[in-house]
Design an enzyme around this catalytic site. Structure first.
Site, PDB file in Angstrom:
ATOM      1  N   ASP A   1     -34.428   1.344  -3.691  1.00  0.00           N
ATOM      2  CA  ASP A   1     -34.216  -0.012  -3.227  1.00  0.00           C
ATOM      3  C   ASP A   1     -32.715  -0.309  -3.183  1.00  0.00           C
ATOM      4  O   ASP A   1     -32.011  -0.009  -4.145  1.00  0.00           O
ATOM      5  CB  ASP A   1     -34.891  -0.937  -4.255  1.00  0.00           C
ATOM      6  CG  ASP A   1     -35.270  -2.247  -3.637  1.00  0.00           C
ATOM      7  OD1 ASP A   1     -34.502  -2.728  -2.781  1.00  0.00           O
ATOM      8  OD2 ASP A   1     -36.332  -2.762  -4.006  1.00  0.00           O
TER       9      ASP A   1
ATOM     10  N   ASP B   1     -39.628   5.093  -5.323  1.00  0.00           N
ATOM     11  CA  ASP B   1     -39.228   3.828  -4.734  1.00  0.00           C
ATOM     12  C   ASP B   1     -37.708   3.736  -4.845  1.00  0.00           C
ATOM     13  O   ASP B   1     -37.164   3.850  -5.943  1.00  0.00           O
ATOM     14  CB  ASP B   1     -39.907   2.687  -5.521  1.00  0.00           C
ATOM     15  CG  ASP B   1     -39.561   1.308  -4.948  1.00  0.00           C
ATOM     16  OD1 ASP B   1     -38.947   1.256  -3.856  1.00  0.00           O
ATOM     17  OD2 ASP B   1     -39.896   0.305  -5.593  1.00  0.00           O
TER      18      ASP B   1
ATOM     19  N   GLU C   1     -58.127   2.749  -5.532  1.00  0.00           N
ATOM     20  CA  GLU C   1     -57.876   1.322  -5.702  1.00  0.00           C
ATOM     21  C   GLU C   1     -56.948   0.784  -4.613  1.00  0.00           C
ATOM     22  O   GLU C   1     -55.899   1.354  -4.325  1.00  0.00           O
ATOM     23  CB  GLU C   1     -57.230   1.011  -7.060  1.00  0.00           C
ATOM     24  CG  GLU C   1     -56.942  -0.491  -7.172  1.00  0.00           C
ATOM     25  CD  GLU C   1     -56.167  -0.905  -8.422  1.00  0.00           C
ATOM     26  OE1 GLU C   1     -55.884  -0.049  -9.269  1.00  0.00           O
ATOM     27  OE2 GLU C   1     -55.859  -2.110  -8.515  1.00  0.00           O
TER      28      GLU C   1
END
Ligand SMILES: [Zn+2]
Lengths: 527, 509
Positions: free
Chosen positions: B181, B179, B110
């Site tokens: 951040d 992830d 995807e």
């Protein structure tokens, strides 16, 4: 593949309690009698009677439902353990030797082994029966998986705890340790024992893992290396040392890993079993399929097998009260049996079982049961004849003869699926299922059940093949606003005649407590 | 496996030979389209010409980036996990890319795209999938997405999702992703940055996080194919691409993420406590982090934790109450006008004072006072330096990104629309020297292209891709050499083993 394929039913042994030899293929268990842990990886091959089939399944269902119920309450681990142990002991443990010959019970060691084997059989068979019953839908599978995992973990922890908890009396602990190790070896765990030298090299690291091992015991502790994906619970909590993709786990903490593997294996088996369920259900064993299908809705709560108590706390059902209670509080099937007994002064075999077990389940004692039947039967036979031909089977039903267990009262599904009665001669069965429309309709009118439209509602259920809904409707008509009354438990009404009876009796108790005359209710219903 | 092949019969377009290509709109209607209000994205509405170097990002610059510089071949080759794709096509682009081999997961991957059909009007399209590199390339060039996300590999091509019965489309694999951040570091950023703002001082936290995570993934979990990328603005992304990592269940992903996650306390509850004994993973993390803490957090040029009287007073106040005597003594000593100890010396002094206070370490001259401490206090004092270092520097993961196979994560090599910077690979060995402010912007890249072409007029030289003419050459080539080649070699080895295994089984019968 076929999970229930080798659990065969055979006609219920009614004449005596003799059993064919059991388990010829229990696999994957711990061989010691003190440890009841099984991965249930091998499908057993048992001979079970239809009675046992259902009895076993319901026994396990009670334990699993107990687990579910306990998990919704916020119990301490100790309370959970104690209560679950009690439930396992009450339902999944055979305490009387399954032994047709009472004189053999003197050989106690032999009978201990028998009991352990019988418990083992009960455990394994009930697991596989429920596995077949609960594989059909996603929801059922999830429910079964969750409760079974709790049960498995509980049993495994009991083993591990015995082992770690008994360091001081080294002997007993050692024994269980061996049992656990054998269990692991027998079940193909991808475990690799960490060598002594590697263990010593990693000492500091292994000992700095929280909830690990006491440094004093390090030397004697075995460590295993498992792929980290097999120890996710420990990984997530940083409760194991991890190196090169492997988790290093002491034997005592293997529990988490085994439990995870049990879950994964069972989950996969359930999904596979779902695919073959259709086959089981439409097997030549036509009786098993419907039984399996209805298993999850079976009533196991209090009421069905328990005595029904009156407002005074005494058992209500005696030879003296049975006539009145049959009219007031029995479901249609039992009313018909009672009427048949009064008319013919005897009951055929199937009817004696259906009605007799119902009476027993509703709390009628062996003495009252015998008295009641004696009274009716001796109208057409001598007392001697009765004692010779019938009192044995009553005693048998109450567990006083033959197999010293007890027969369970029939639930609706069993009655509906049983052999239909020979019309006019036999009185057993379910009137909603076994009577034709005209007969049933006439009967409902004759008994003045509800008004015309209520009777039509019952008939509509019957015509749709919803016999249990018809029965529940009957209850609803006869017991208006039952749900709003305190102390009336409607669970199982329409699933079990005993639940119907028990709910009805408590309804009338509540009504009389509230000062309402039950005659008023009856009159309203009869218009 | 068979099912995946059968699906190929169903596609209606995408082969290069089919003349009629669907328009973007045709395809969009088959996909889940979510329009978002984009009041927040105002910077892009200004029109600019590519030549205007003060503008780092514009739709036109993005269009040029996608048509000339985006490394389609690297992305395709990586996400195919197919050694056959390792040999890139010639720059001429006349060679057709070989049809993706049946084992490739690429057609079932995807992609989702955020596009802006008109300025300020953001549309998010999910469940895109492409049969080939060419198909991916033309879709990106045509749609000019401001953001591309990469999702999971499914059992069917996700673009067929509308024609499949509900629930039929299921994830089969996905890289393990992380992830990190800088916004999650706001409570410990003393550099003045918050939110999306970053500076060289706080960027150091990213370097430390990468070092800890990379080491943990490799030595604890034995993952070898770990790629790190700059997220384009204020963080980093990690893609773990080993076969075993891609096949992890959601449960396993959660477990790995939780293994690395340390609850560092919240704004409300600033106290957090490490359990004792300290897990070996955390011991190792501390060994990596403490020197960085000393050099990048303590001094004035870092976050000034021990640089001024105000700051060290503040730090000493975070000591457990039982250590008040130590705090008082050091506060007095450091505040003396002639004291000239550096922040590093202060840190070491503080640590040894604490250890002596609880009876560990060298000069244990106050046994009586040691005895009066409760075990809990002793432990809290012992852990204080660790907890302090962790509070500032331990990786703060957004673990929700890691937990699910079907969580989307921004594609590497994209351009961040706010900064105009490319999401370039970060080399772990050189993480210290990675400077987010030197990551090329679109405008800079266009300038570099122009300059290269002005000085190299000879068209016969052997530059295969236009990105080789820019400062993307170094990070992209490094990605290829250090990540992609070993990854595909591994895949080749695995395929060979699988073939041999099958041959052996067939041979048995
Ligand atoms: Zn900053």
């Amino acid at each position: 593949m076929n999970v229930a394929g080798s659990i065969r039913s055979r006609p219920a042994p009614l004449s005596d309690g003799k059993r064919r030899g059991y388990a010829d293929g229990i696999g994957g268990g711990i061989a010691s009698s003190s440890i009841d842990v099984d991965m249930y990886t091998d499908v057993p091959s048992f001979e079970l009677s239809l009675d046992e089939f259902e009895e076993y399944a319901l026994a396990r269902l009670k334990v699993l439902r107990k687990i579910e119920e306990m998990k919704t309450r916020n119990l301490t681990p100790e309370m959970f353990r104690t209560q679950l142990d009690a439930s396992i002991k009450a339902n999944l443990t055979v305490t009387t030797a399954n032994n047709s010959n009472p004189w053999e019970s003197k050989q106690s060691s032999n009978s201990n082994t028998n009991m352990a084997e019988a418990s083992k059989k009960l455990d394994v068979a009930s697991h596989f029966i429920l596995r077949a019953a609960y594989c059909r839908t996603e929801d059922l599978r999830r429910w079964f998986l969750t409760q079974e995992c709790h049960l498995f973990r509980h049993r495994l922890e009991s083993v591990a705890q015995t082992q770690t908890g008994s360091i001081t009396d080294g002997g007993g602990g050692k024994k269980n340790n061996d049992a656990l190790r054998n269990f692991l070896a027998n079940n193909d765990f991808d475990l690799e024992c960490v060598s002594r030298s590697e263990k010593e090299k990693l000492r500091d690291k292994l000992l700095s893992v929280p909830s690990g091992v006491n440094p004093m015991d390090f030397h004697n502790t075995e460590y295993y290396r498992v792929p980290f994906v097999q120890a996710l619970e420990l990984v997530a909590k940083r409760e194991c040392y991890i190196l090169g993709g492997y988790a290093y786990v002491p034997l005592s903490r293997i529990v988490s890993i085994v439990a995870a593997k049990f879950r994964a294996t069972l989950s996969k088996s359930l999904a596979l079993a779902a695919g073959v369920f259709g086959q089981v259900a439409h097997d030549e064993q036509a009786r098993i399929g419907p039984l399996l299908k209805s298993m999850n809705s079976q009533y196991t709560g209090p009421g069905a097998p328990n005595a029904v108590l009156g407002a005074d706390g005494q058992e209500v059902l005696t030879a003296a009260t049975v006539d009145a209670l049959a009219a007031q509080s029995m479901p249609l099937c039992m009313k018909q049996l009672h009427k048949g007994l009064q008319r013919d002064h005897k009951l055929k075999h199937m009817a004696r079982l259906q009605y007799g077990l119902f009476l027993k389940g509703a709390g009628m004692s062996l003495e009252e049961h015998t008295l009641f039947f004696h009274k009716e039967f001796t109208r057409i036979m001598t007392s001697d004849q009765f004692n010779k031909e019938y009192s044995y089977s009553i005693r048998h039903m109450h567990g006083k003869e033959g197999k010293r267990g007890s027969y369970t009262p029939y639930n609706c599904m069993k009655i509906i699926l049983g052999n239909p009665p020979n019309s006019g001669v036999e009185h057993h069965g379910c009137p909603y299922k076994h009577y034709d429309d005209a007969n049933l309709s006439a009967l409902l009118g004759q008994l003045k059940i509800g008004n015309a439209s209520e009777r039509e509602a019952i008939m509509a259920h019957k015509r749709d093949g919803n016999f249990q809904l018809a029965c529940a409707k009957h209850f609803e008509v006869m017991h208006p606003a039952a749900a709003s009354l305190e102390g009336v438990n409607l669970d199982g009404v329409g699933n079990h005649p005993n639940a119907w009876f028990s709910a009805s009796v408590s309804y009338h108790n509540a009504k009389s407590r509230n000062g309402a005359s039950m005659d008023v209710v009856k009159v309203e219903g009869a218009v | 496996m068979g099912a995946a092949n059968d699906d190929n019969e169903e596609y209606e377009f995408g082969d290069d030979d089919t003349g009629a290509r669907p328009t973007a709109n045709d395809n969009d209607t088959k996909s889940t389209v979510v329009a978002r209000s984009s009041s927040s994205s105002s910077t892009d509405s200004k029109k600019s010409t590519p030549a205007d170097s003060s503008v780092v990002f514009s739709p036109e610059l993005l269009g040029m980036y996608y048509s000339r510089l985006f490394p389609y071949q690297l992305l395709y080759s990586w996400l195919s996990y197919d050694p056959a794709t390792a040999k890139p096509t010639n720059g001429t682009n006349t060679n057709k890319v070989a049809t993706t081999s049946s084992s490739s997961t690429f057609p079932r991957r995807e992609f989702s795209m955020t596009i802006e059909p008109t300025p300020g009007n953001e549309v998010y399209i999910r469940y895109q999938s492409f049969l080939s590199q060419d198909e991916l390339t033309s879709a990106i060039i045509k749609r000019r997405p401001t953001k591309i996300d990469i999702g999971a590999v499914f059992n069917h091509p996700p673009k067929d999702n509308k024609s499949l019965p509900a629930g039929k489309l299921q994830t089969t694999e996905r890289e393990l992703v992380f992830d990190i951040d800088l916004t999650d570091y706001d409570s410990v950023r003393n550099c003045g940055c918050d939110g999306a703002k970053i500076c060289h001082k706080c960027w150091k936290f990213m370097g430390m996080a990468i070092e800890v995570m990379d080491e943990g993934l490799r030595s604890d979990f034995a993952f070898e194919h770990v790629a790190w990328f700059y997220s384009g603005r204020r963080g980093v992304h990690c893609w773990v691409c080993d076969d075993t990592a891609r096949k992890l269940s959601n449960e396993a992903r959660s477990a790995v993420a939780s293994y690395f996650e340390v609850n560092l306390g919240s704004e409300k509850n600033k106290n957090f406590h490490l359990s004792s004994p300290l897990h070996p993973m955390l011991v190792r993390a501390y060994k990596i982090l403490e020197p960085n803490f000393v050099s990048c957090v303590l001094p004035e040029e870092g976050h000034g934790l021990l640089a001024t009287r105000a700051s060290w007073t503040k730090l000493l106040l975070t000591l457990p109450n039982a250590a008040n005597p130590v705090a008082a003594k050091l506060e007095e000593k450091w505040s003396w006008s002639k004291d000239d100890t550096t922040p590093e010396e202060k840190w070491n002094e503080l640590k040894s004072a604490l250890m002596a206070f609880i009876g560990k370490g060298g000069n244990n001259h106050n046994a009586k006072q040691v005895k009066s401490l409760s075990n809990a206090d002793r432990l809290r004092i012992e852990h204080w330096p660790l907890e302090t270092v962790f509070k500032y520097t331990y990786p703060r993961l957004d673990i929700n990104v890691s937990k699910m196979q079907n969580h989307l994560l921004k594609s590497p090599f994209c351009v961040h629309p706010k900064t105009g910077r490319v999401c370039v690979p970060i080399e772990v060995d050189k993480v210290d020297s990675f400077d987010p402010f030197k990551v090329p912007t679109l405008a800079q890249l266009m300038k570099e292209l122009d300059e290269y072409e002005a000085t190299n007029t000879d068209s016969s030289e052997s530059v295969r891709y236009d990105w080789e003419k820019t400062s993307l050459k170094e990070p992209f080539e490094c990605f290829q050499k250090k990540f992609l080649v070993p990854l595909l070699n591994e895949e080749r080895r695995a395929q060979k083993e699988e073939r041999e295994r099958r041959a052996a089984i067939v041979g048995d019968f």
